[in-house]
Motif scaffolding. Sequence first.
Motif, short mmCIF file in Angstrom:
data_model
loop_
_atom_site.label_atom_id
_atom_site.label_comp_id
_atom_site.label_asym_id
_atom_site.label_seq_id
_atom_site.Cartn_x
_atom_site.Cartn_y
_atom_site.Cartn_z
N THR A 191 50.66 34.19 37.36
CA THR A 191 49.94 33.51 38.44
C THR A 191 48.58 33.05 37.93
N TYR A 207 43.51 34.21 37.23
CA TYR A 207 44.32 35.36 36.78
C TYR A 207 43.44 36.51 36.29
N TYR A 208 42.34 36.16 35.59
CA TYR A 208 41.50 37.20 35.00
C TYR A 208 40.86 38.11 36.05
N PHE A 263 47.64 43.68 39.89
CA PHE A 263 47.10 44.65 38.92
C PHE A 263 46.49 45.87 39.61
N GLY A 289 42.30 39.71 38.31
CA GLY A 289 43.15 40.90 38.38
C GLY A 289 42.97 41.81 37.17
N LYS A 290 42.75 41.20 35.99
CA LYS A 290 42.56 42.00 34.78
C LYS A 290 41.25 42.81 34.89
N ASP A 335 52.89 42.63 33.87
CA ASP A 335 52.22 41.33 34.06
C ASP A 335 52.80 40.60 35.26
N THR A 382 44.39 44.52 28.19
CA THR A 382 43.77 43.39 28.90
C THR A 382 43.33 42.31 27.90
N SER A 429 46.81 37.94 41.55
CA SER A 429 46.56 38.74 40.35
C SER A 429 45.90 40.07 40.72
#
Length: 248
Positions: A62, A106-107, A72, A109-110, A59, A95, A68
Motif C-alpha cells: 500500500t 507506506y513509511y 504494521f 506504518g514502518k 508486509d 524496516t 500501512s
Amino acid sequence: MRLAIAGGTGLTGSRIDAVARARGHETVVLARSTGVELLSGAGMRGVLEGVDAVIDATDVATAKPDVSVSFFAGVTKTLLAAERAAGVSHHLALTIVGADAAPDGYYAGKLVQERLVAAGSIPWTILRTTQFHEYAALLFHRGRAGAHVAPRGRVQPIAVDEVAAHLVDLAEQAPAGRARDLGGPQEESLADMIRRYARAIGFRGPIPLVSVPGTWGRALRTGALLPRPDARRGTQTFTDWLDALPDA
Ligand SMILES: NC(=O)c1ccc[n+]([C@@H]2O[C@H](COP(=O)([O-])OP(=O)(O)OC[C@H]3O[C@@H](n4cnc5c(N)ncnc54)[C@H](OP(=O)(O)O)[C@@H]3O)[C@@H](O)[C@H]2O)c1
C-alpha cells in the motif's frame, strides 16, 4: 534455536527461513497461508511455545498511510502480546533506511512499527535496510502493459539474501536495539535499474522517466533514502543480481 518468522512465506521471510534452517535452527512460519492471521491473532494459540526469537518480515502492499499504520500496528501488537504470553526473549523487526524522511505514505506504518517495538516489553532489535534489488522488478511489473515508468531516484539496493543472513545473525545474538543500518555496496539510479531489469527480461518498449510527487518522491530523488556512511554494506551489486536472473 527455535525461531518464528512472521511473514516467513514472503520474499524476505522465505529467505530468512532457508538461512535459519541451513544453520540448524528450528523454524515456525507465521503467515495466513500457514494458518496464522496476524491482524486478528487467529491461529496463534501455542505457536510461539519454546520460541527464542521472533523475526517480523510481514508486509502490506500500500502507499496509503492509514492502511500501512493499521497493518504494521496490528501485526506488531499481536506478535508482542503473544511473545509476552509465551516468554519469548527477543523480537526483531525489519524496516527501511530513511523511513522517517517520508512518513506520509507506506513509511508511516514502518515508523509506528518501530515505535511500538521500542516501547514494548520484549527485548528488541530493529534493522533498517535499503531497497532490495527486487524493487526494480516490483516497480516495473506494477506498470501495466504499455504504462511502465522509471521514477527518478537515488537508491543503494541490497541483496535480499544478505538481509536474511544478517537478520539470522542478529537473532543469534543478544537484542541490540537499533542495529547498524544495512545498505547495498553502491548507489544506483532507480530509473536505470528499472530499465536494465526490463531489458534483461526482454522488454523493448519505452519506459519514460517520471518524478514521483509528494514527500516520498522528493526523499527518493534527493538521496534521503540512501544509507549514511557508517552503515554496514552488502556485497552483491545490482549488476551481479541482474546477471544471476534466470532470463538474463
Ligand atoms: N522490498 C524492499 O525493498 C524492502 C526494503 C527494506 C525493508 N523491507 C521490509 O521487508 C519486509 C518484508 O517485505 P517483503 O517484500 O519480503 O514482503 P512480502 O514478500 O510481501 O511478504 C509478506 C509476508 O507477510 C505475510 N502476511 C501479510 N499479511 C499477513 C497477515 N495479515 N497475517 C499473517 N501474515 C501476513 C505474507 O504471507 P501470507 O500472504 O501467506 O499471509 C508474506 O509471508 C517488510 O516489512 C518491508 O517493509 C522491504
